[in-house]
Design an enzyme around this catalytic site. Structure first.
Site, PDB file in Angstrom:
ATOM      1  N   VAL A 112       0.842  -1.196   0.000  1.00 16.97           N
ATOM      2  CA  VAL A 112       0.000   0.000   0.000  1.00 16.97           C
ATOM      3  C   VAL A 112       0.876   1.244   0.000  1.00 16.97           C
ATOM      4  CG1 VAL A 112      -1.770   1.276   1.282  1.00 16.97           C
ATOM      5  CG2 VAL A 112      -1.777  -1.224   1.312  1.00 16.97           C
ATOM      6  N   CYS A 113       0.567   2.170  -0.896  1.00 16.97           N
ATOM      7  CA  CYS A 113       1.265   3.452  -0.946  1.00 16.97           C
ATOM      8  C   CYS A 113       0.406   4.493  -0.239  1.00 16.97           C
ATOM      9  CB  CYS A 113       1.516   3.858  -2.396  1.00 16.97           C
ATOM     10  SG  CYS A 113       2.426   5.400  -2.532  1.00 16.97           S
ATOM     11  N   LEU A 114       0.742   4.734   1.012  1.00 14.01           N
ATOM     12  CA  LEU A 114       0.045   5.728   1.822  1.00 14.01           C
ATOM     13  C   LEU A 114       1.117   6.451   2.627  1.00 14.01           C
ATOM     14  CD1 LEU A 114      -2.773   6.801   2.700  1.00 14.01           C
ATOM     15  CD2 LEU A 114      -2.748   5.076   4.502  1.00 14.01           C
TER      16      LEU A 114
END
Length: 184
Positions: A112-114
């Site tokens: 996840v790119c957060l």
């Protein structure tokens, strides 16, 4: 804060019982205590839920289900695993998406790119903040900082095709050469 005092009091009682010949007691780390507090104070939208597949004794590993009520991912169900370090909140939880999803900010391996899970993590943030951040990824996918570059390019250049691809993936089908199991 009262909940924290109750936890400490219970730990003291258990420790006293253990010294009197009772069963040994596992001492909770500061990270476990903080996580217990965070979970007890969760204020999630109705489209999010939390579960503990290993039982309530393992607070450090849990799952969050997100079912967006609008946007491209409307009515899909997306499950995320959380692994929380004993040094939490000084280290962000490790979050993976178990549901294979066509999304610019989630790759096919579930990474996840957060930003708040990486460089923008601060100890004042909590589990509630992370869950809202994940929820926001489904209501406003971001093509500017992608993990899935193909999905990001389609979102940026052809939003109608992106919407078609998301629907195809969520209903169980191929997008390009990649098969996505049904998540609706």
């Amino acid at each position: 804060m009262i909940g924290l005092f109750k936890v400490k009091e219970k730990q003291r009682e258990q420790a006293q019982n253990a010294t009197r010949g009772g069963a040994s007691v596992k001492k909770q780390s500061a990270g476990e205590l903080r996580l217990h507090k965070d979970i007890s104070e969760l204020n999630l939208p109705s489209s999010c839920s939390i579960s503990f597949p290993n039982g309530k004794d393992d607070l450090m590993n849990f799952e969050v289900s997100i079912k967006p009520d609008d946007g491209y991912y409307h009515n899909g169900t997306f499950v995320f695993t959380f692994q929380v370090s004993p040094v939490y909140p000084h280290e962000a939880p490790k979050v993976k998406c178990k549901t294979k999803v066509y999304h610019p900010n989630i790759d096919l391996e579930g990474n996840v790119c957060l930003n708040i899970l990486r460089e923008d993590w601060k100890p004042v943030l909590n589990i509630n903040t992370v869950i809202y951040g994940l929820f926001h990824l489904f209501t406003e996918p971001n093509s500017e900082d992608p993990l899935n570059h193909d999905a990001a390019a389609v979102l940026r250049d052809n939003p109608k095709l992106f919407e078609t691809n998301v629907r195809r993936a969520m209903t169980g089908g191929y997008v390009g050469q990649t098969f996505f199991p049904r998540c609706i």
